[in-house]
Design an enzyme around this catalytic site. Structure first.
Site, short mmCIF file in Angstrom:
data_model
loop_
_atom_site.label_atom_id
_atom_site.label_comp_id
_atom_site.label_asym_id
_atom_site.label_seq_id
_atom_site.Cartn_x
_atom_site.Cartn_y
_atom_site.Cartn_z
N CYS A 118 -1.52 -3.95 -6.27
CA CYS A 118 -1.53 -2.51 -6.56
C CYS A 118 -2.78 -1.84 -5.95
CB CYS A 118 -1.48 -2.26 -8.06
SG CYS A 118 -1.46 -0.51 -8.46
N LYS A 140 2.14 -11.34 -6.49
CA LYS A 140 2.47 -10.36 -5.44
C LYS A 140 1.16 -9.85 -4.85
CE LYS A 140 5.40 -6.33 -4.59
NZ LYS A 140 4.54 -5.14 -4.63
N ASN A 189 8.16 -8.30 1.87
CA ASN A 189 8.37 -6.97 1.30
C ASN A 189 7.67 -5.93 2.18
OD1 ASN A 189 6.62 -5.12 -1.11
ND2 ASN A 189 8.80 -4.84 -0.78
N GLY A 190 8.35 -4.79 2.31
CA GLY A 190 7.76 -3.67 3.04
C GLY A 190 8.71 -3.06 4.03
N ARG A 213 11.15 1.10 -2.23
CA ARG A 213 11.47 2.54 -2.23
C ARG A 213 12.89 2.85 -1.77
NH1 ARG A 213 6.62 3.90 1.43
NH2 ARG A 213 7.25 1.84 2.10
#
Ligand code: FMN
Length: 327
Positions: free
Chosen positions: A105, A147, A210-211, A235
């Site tokens: 984060c 993560k 991821n991404g 997203r």
């Protein structure tokens, strides 16, 4: 539309595609929706380990799951190994899919306390947290996931050596978002970092990519370019939970379903509204639904004025009625 070749050894049927954790979005109602659209697993919103160990009721609510949803991993954040282990053990007692530690984060409030991606600056502490939490989670017979991001700062890509520490400390899965902390959400995510992590970690832990996955094409690219074991969609799923079905079909080399219709999108936004109002009560439910519904209706003719009106809706009935104008 992209689809893998039948019998492709790299892009195969059965590669797991999960919903990435997103605070404010990946609560039970949205996870249920994604489960129904084919997500193999989901990850909860991040949960404060400190608040959890203090017995905070609101925090406990974040850990609730529904038997109808796909297997859900519960994500915790914090930086004290003992507190993290205690929180992990208490959540593991509810038998989620896994416990995941948030070391990615980028938000100021989180990193200024030494949590989230701030841990990427301190691999030794991150290793201690992973060791303590994995001991607690493994004792309950569950896997421990972590993560991470590509690194703390642009130009300082530490994810491979960091992941090496985590794998050595007992992490069973490492999910990599291919951006550094200071990149937040731009420019595009770097698949090369994910590949480097996979190469470093080998078979000691699973590596999930991821991404920027926004459909079958980018999902296939992620698998081909990184050799990762599975992936997470963030997203792009917020207004399009059907993305999971399309990616899964492409991986299987089958016919990829068409994009959702206007009716399906408005229908899903309405369904989510009801579920959110039921869970949180009408006032918060309506407030929370504004941002969520906007993502579902984006691009539909007339959606801009509907979105403005939704921002002033006060009741569930009013919200539902405004949405119906798009049909
Ligand atoms: C609104 C929002 C909330 C997020 N909350 C979390 C979180 O609680 N925990 C976490 O590990 N990542 C969180 N993320 C990061 C996502 O899980 C994901 O890594 C990131 O969005 C990149 O994936 P994408 O390009 O598919 O969106 C959040 C992202 C967004 C946009």
């Amino acid at each position: 539309m992209a689809a893998a070749q039948k019998n492709d050894p790299v892009v195969r049927d059965g590669i797991k595609v999960g919903l990435a954790p997103m605070a404010g979005f990946t609560d039970m109602p949205f996870r249920l929706l994604c489960s129904g659209c084919g997500a193999d697993f989901t990850v909860s919103e991040m949960i404060s380990a400190t608040a959890l160990t203090r017995g905070d009721g609101k925090t406990l609510e974040l850990a609730a799951t529904d038997p109808r949803e796909a297997p859900c991993a519960l994500q915790i954040f914090g930086h004290d190994p003992d507190v993290m282990a205690e929180a992990a053990a208490s959540l593991a007692a509810g038998r989620p899919l896994a416990i995941e530690i948030n070391m990615g984060c980028p938000v100021k409030k989180i990193v200024s306390s030494g949590d989230g991606s701030a841990l990427m600056k301190d691999p030794e502490l991150a290793g201690k947290i992973t060791e303590a939490a994995s001991r607690a989670v493994h004792a309950a017979g569950l896997p421990l996931w972590v993560k991470i991001r590509a690194g703390w700062k642009k130009g300082e890509i530490t994810a491979p050596s960091f992941a090496d520490v985590l794998a050595g400390a007992g992490a069973d899965r490492i999910t990599v978002h291919g951006r550094t902390r200071d990149q937040m959400y731009a420019p595009s995510s770097d698949n090369g970092v994910i590949r480097a992590v996979k190469e470093k970690v080998g078979s000691r832990a699973e590596v999930f990519g991821n991404g920027d996955i926004d459909g079958p094409e980018s999902a296939i690219r992620m698998i081909r370019e990184t050799g990762c074991d599975g992936l997470l969609v963030g997203r792009a799923a917020l207004g399009d939970p059907w993305i999971f079905g399309r990616i899964k079909a492409a991986f299987a080399g089958g016919k990829v379903p068409p994009l959702p219709t206007k009716e399906e999108r408005v229908g899903a936004a309405t369904e989510l509204l009801s579920a959110v109002c039921e869970l949180y009560g009408e006032e918060r439910g309506v407030r929370d639904s504004r941002g969520r519904a906007a993502r579902f209706i984006k691009g539909i003719k007339g959606s801009a004025s509907v979105r403005d009106r939704l921002n002033h809706a006060e009741t569930e009935a009013e919200f539902r009625e405004i949405l119906s104008h798009l049909l």
